[in-house]
Design a protein around this motif. Structure first.
Motif, short mmCIF file in Angstrom:
data_model
loop_
_atom_site.label_atom_id
_atom_site.label_comp_id
_atom_site.label_asym_id
_atom_site.label_seq_id
_atom_site.Cartn_x
_atom_site.Cartn_y
_atom_site.Cartn_z
N HIS A 119 0.81 -1.22 0.00
CA HIS A 119 0.00 0.00 0.00
C HIS A 119 0.84 1.27 0.00
O HIS A 119 0.29 2.37 -0.02
N LEU A 120 2.18 1.12 0.02
CA LEU A 120 3.04 2.30 -0.09
C LEU A 120 3.13 2.69 -1.56
O LEU A 120 3.51 1.88 -2.40
N SER A 121 2.79 3.95 -1.86
CA SER A 121 2.84 4.38 -3.25
C SER A 121 4.28 4.41 -3.77
O SER A 121 4.52 4.18 -4.95
N HIS A 122 5.23 4.65 -2.89
CA HIS A 122 6.65 4.64 -3.23
C HIS A 122 7.37 3.82 -2.17
O HIS A 122 7.84 4.38 -1.17
N PRO A 123 7.44 2.50 -2.35
CA PRO A 123 8.00 1.62 -1.30
C PRO A 123 9.40 2.01 -0.85
O PRO A 123 9.70 1.96 0.34
N GLU A 124 10.25 2.41 -1.79
CA GLU A 124 11.61 2.78 -1.39
C GLU A 124 11.60 3.98 -0.45
O GLU A 124 12.25 3.97 0.60
N ALA A 125 10.82 5.00 -0.79
CA ALA A 125 10.73 6.19 0.07
C ALA A 125 10.12 5.83 1.42
O ALA A 125 10.56 6.33 2.47
N SER A 160 3.60 -14.14 -8.08
CA SER A 160 4.52 -13.55 -9.05
C SER A 160 5.83 -13.16 -8.37
O SER A 160 5.84 -12.68 -7.23
N ASP A 161 6.93 -13.35 -9.10
CA ASP A 161 8.23 -12.90 -8.60
C ASP A 161 8.35 -11.38 -8.64
O ASP A 161 9.30 -10.83 -8.10
N ASP A 162 7.39 -10.71 -9.29
CA ASP A 162 7.38 -9.24 -9.30
C ASP A 162 6.89 -8.66 -7.97
O ASP A 162 7.08 -7.48 -7.72
N ASP A 163 6.28 -9.49 -7.15
CA ASP A 163 5.79 -9.07 -5.85
C ASP A 163 6.95 -8.50 -5.03
O ASP A 163 8.00 -9.13 -4.91
N LEU A 164 6.77 -7.31 -4.49
CA LEU A 164 7.80 -6.69 -3.66
C LEU A 164 8.21 -7.56 -2.48
O LEU A 164 9.32 -7.44 -1.98
N ARG A 165 7.30 -8.42 -2.04
CA ARG A 165 7.60 -9.26 -0.87
C ARG A 165 8.35 -10.54 -1.24
O ARG A 165 8.76 -11.27 -0.34
N ALA A 166 8.54 -10.80 -2.53
CA ALA A 166 9.36 -11.95 -2.94
C ALA A 166 10.79 -11.69 -2.47
O ALA A 166 11.32 -10.59 -2.65
N GLU A 167 11.42 -12.68 -1.86
CA GLU A 167 12.74 -12.45 -1.26
C GLU A 167 13.76 -11.85 -2.22
O GLU A 167 14.49 -10.92 -1.85
N PRO A 168 13.84 -12.31 -3.50
CA PRO A 168 14.82 -11.71 -4.40
C PRO A 168 14.59 -10.22 -4.68
O PRO A 168 15.52 -9.51 -5.04
N ARG A 169 13.37 -9.74 -4.52
CA ARG A 169 13.09 -8.30 -4.67
C ARG A 169 13.21 -7.57 -3.34
O ARG A 169 13.69 -6.44 -3.29
N LEU A 170 12.77 -8.22 -2.27
CA LEU A 170 12.74 -7.55 -0.97
C LEU A 170 14.14 -7.31 -0.41
O LEU A 170 14.42 -6.24 0.13
#
Length: 199
Positions: A119-125, A160-170
């Motif tokens: 739900h974060l519009s800009h997860p990195e920020a 999906s591996d595009d999910d921000l919570r997938a370990e390779p992305r997170l």
């Protein structure tokens, strides 16, 4: 207020009154996740995107009466539901954006965030802001009471591996925002990523 904020508020406002009754059995999962956060008595902790405050009683138990528990949410209706449920007695509730917190740098020992990341519009920020308010060596728990596969199925999507919570992305996302991923659990019964504030 940005369009992203308006969308989040609209989504949760219409669901706030029935949120707890939709997920009545999540309490033990919240308590178990809070237990793994490693909070100490008299600690200071924020529930970021606290919703109806389901984590607040467990956070209060973890830090004791001498500790500080804050719950921040962007949606007034969710905070009102938290108050109606009596959870305001477990912590101070703040109407605030998790990506722009009214807290000084390094004020917290830990952040608990249930279901916040998507739900974060800009997860990195957002993760940078959470890092700003946590002292070096402090902890972050990204939690959901069901795992990614169950959640995807619930919403009629495939995993999906595009999910921000997938370990390779997170893992790299956390590393780029001041966190080191410590443990990662993604099971049907829960999702829990624990990270440590670096620096």
């Amino acid at each position: 207020m940005t369009d992203d904020h308006t969308h989040v508020q609209e989504f949760f406002s219409v669901r706030a009154a029935e949120w707890d009754s939709r997920f009545p059995d999540d309490g033990p999962a919240y308590a178990a996740a809070v237990g793994e956060l490693g909070l100490r008595p008299d600690g200071t902790v924020l529930d970021a995107g606290c919703g109806t405050g389901r984590a607040l009683p467990a956070l209060r138990t973890a830090v004791g009466q001498g500790g500080t528990v804050l719950g921040a949410d962007l949606t007034p209706a969710m905070l009102e539901a938290a108050l109606r449920a009596g959870r305001g007695t477990s912590g101070a509730l703040l109407l605030a954006d998790a990506a722009r917190l009214p807290l000084r740098a390094g004020a917290l020992d830990a952040v608990f965030a249930a279901g916040l990341l998507p739900h974060l519009s800009h997860p990195e920020a957002g993760l940078l802001e959470l890092a700003r308010v946590v002292r070096p060596g402090g902890r972050l728990a990204l939690f959901h009471p069901v795992g990614r596969a169950v959640l995807a199925a619930r919403h009629g999507r495939t995993l999906s591996d595009d999910d921000l919570r997938a370990e390779p992305r997170l893992r790299p996302l956390l590393a780029a925002t001041g966190w080191r991923l410590d443990t990662y659990t993604d099971e049907d019964s829960r999702f829990l990523a624990l990270a440590v504030r670096t620096g």
